[in-house]
Motif scaffolding. Sequence first.
Motif, PDB file in Angstrom:
ATOM      1  N   GLU A  63       0.865  -1.172   0.000  1.00  0.00           N
ATOM      2  CA  GLU A  63       0.000   0.000   0.000  1.00  0.00           C
ATOM      3  C   GLU A  63       0.908   1.231   0.000  1.00  0.00           C
ATOM      4  O   GLU A  63       1.841   1.307   0.789  1.00  0.00           O
ATOM      5  CB  GLU A  63      -0.855  -0.037   1.267  1.00  0.00           C
ATOM      6  CG  GLU A  63      -1.998   0.919   1.283  1.00  0.00           C
ATOM      7  CD  GLU A  63      -2.831   0.684   2.535  1.00  0.00           C
ATOM      8  OE1 GLU A  63      -2.446   1.182   3.612  1.00  0.00           O
ATOM      9  OE2 GLU A  63      -3.854  -0.012   2.424  1.00  0.00           O
ATOM     10  N   ASN A  64       0.667   2.193  -0.876  1.00  0.00           N
ATOM     11  CA  ASN A  64       1.520   3.368  -1.071  1.00  0.00           C
ATOM     12  C   ASN A  64       2.919   2.986  -1.553  1.00  0.00           C
ATOM     13  O   ASN A  64       3.926   3.388  -0.963  1.00  0.00           O
ATOM     14  CB  ASN A  64       1.619   4.205   0.211  1.00  0.00           C
ATOM     15  CG  ASN A  64       0.283   4.694   0.676  1.00  0.00           C
ATOM     16  OD1 ASN A  64      -0.571   5.068  -0.127  1.00  0.00           O
ATOM     17  ND2 ASN A  64       0.070   4.671   1.978  1.00  0.00           N
ATOM     18  N   PRO A  65       3.014   2.205  -2.631  1.00  0.00           N
ATOM     19  CA  PRO A  65       4.322   1.728  -3.111  1.00  0.00           C
ATOM     20  C   PRO A  65       5.251   2.862  -3.559  1.00  0.00           C
ATOM     21  O   PRO A  65       6.463   2.683  -3.599  1.00  0.00           O
ATOM     22  CB  PRO A  65       3.965   0.817  -4.279  1.00  0.00           C
ATOM     23  CG  PRO A  65       2.622   1.286  -4.741  1.00  0.00           C
ATOM     24  CD  PRO A  65       1.927   1.779  -3.501  1.00  0.00           C
ATOM     25  N   GLU A  66       4.681   4.008  -3.850  1.00  0.00           N
ATOM     26  CA  GLU A  66       5.517   5.137  -4.279  1.00  0.00           C
ATOM     27  C   GLU A  66       6.449   5.606  -3.157  1.00  0.00           C
ATOM     28  O   GLU A  66       7.430   6.317  -3.420  1.00  0.00           O
ATOM     29  CB  GLU A  66       4.647   6.308  -4.768  1.00  0.00           C
ATOM     30  CG  GLU A  66       3.739   6.922  -3.719  1.00  0.00           C
ATOM     31  CD  GLU A  66       2.420   6.199  -3.469  1.00  0.00           C
ATOM     32  OE1 GLU A  66       1.645   6.687  -2.619  1.00  0.00           O
ATOM     33  OE2 GLU A  66       2.164   5.156  -4.099  1.00  0.00           O
ATOM     34  N   ASN A  67       6.186   5.215  -1.930  1.00  0.00           N
ATOM     35  CA  ASN A  67       7.029   5.600  -0.793  1.00  0.00           C
ATOM     36  C   ASN A  67       8.201   4.646  -0.560  1.00  0.00           C
ATOM     37  O   ASN A  67       9.005   4.877   0.332  1.00  0.00           O
ATOM     38  CB  ASN A  67       6.196   5.657   0.494  1.00  0.00           C
ATOM     39  CG  ASN A  67       5.143   6.739   0.443  1.00  0.00           C
ATOM     40  OD1 ASN A  67       5.225   7.673  -0.334  1.00  0.00           O
ATOM     41  ND2 ASN A  67       4.129   6.598   1.275  1.00  0.00           N
ATOM     42  N   VAL A  68       8.269   3.587  -1.374  1.00  0.00           N
ATOM     43  CA  VAL A  68       9.272   2.541  -1.156  1.00  0.00           C
ATOM     44  C   VAL A  68      10.221   2.474  -2.351  1.00  0.00           C
ATOM     45  O   VAL A  68       9.790   2.525  -3.496  1.00  0.00           O
ATOM     46  CB  VAL A  68       8.561   1.179  -0.955  1.00  0.00           C
ATOM     47  CG1 VAL A  68       9.557   0.070  -0.738  1.00  0.00           C
ATOM     48  CG2 VAL A  68       7.577   1.259   0.198  1.00  0.00           C
TER      49      VAL A  68
END
Length: 145
Positions: free
Chosen positions: A27-32
Amino acid sequence: MHPKQICADIEMMGARLVLDDNDLYIENPENVYQELVEFVQSYKKRIIRYLKGEYSDQEHNVKQTIDKIINYFMGIDQEMNPKIDDWFNHEWDAATKAARLLILFWENGWRDFDSSVSNFESEETDKLSLEIYERAMSYFKGNKS
């Protein structure tokens, strides 16, 4: 690495690992970072078992020991290597079982030696891993042959 720690590390980045039936999503892969996504994928089976509540501390101890033994065979420098070397020099059968375990992982599709064997574990590798772990613990606790 314990799946619990992997989940915590992902959450510190503002994302979360989510279980959807037998699949895993970030969830929220843009943060990883992409490297972390690949790392999570290499531990996917263990993480799924953890999120389902099926991954015990004892199971982790076994798998962590096997990971250290694999690192030993791969020539990765780690503090434990001299102890593993001593053990294998005194218990040839344990070294043979560890080599057999590597073959089983290979037969299960493990080809990227820089990745975890997590996704290539099976009932057979789990059984052999437990045997190896029990022999290692016995040896390291002083019950040397």
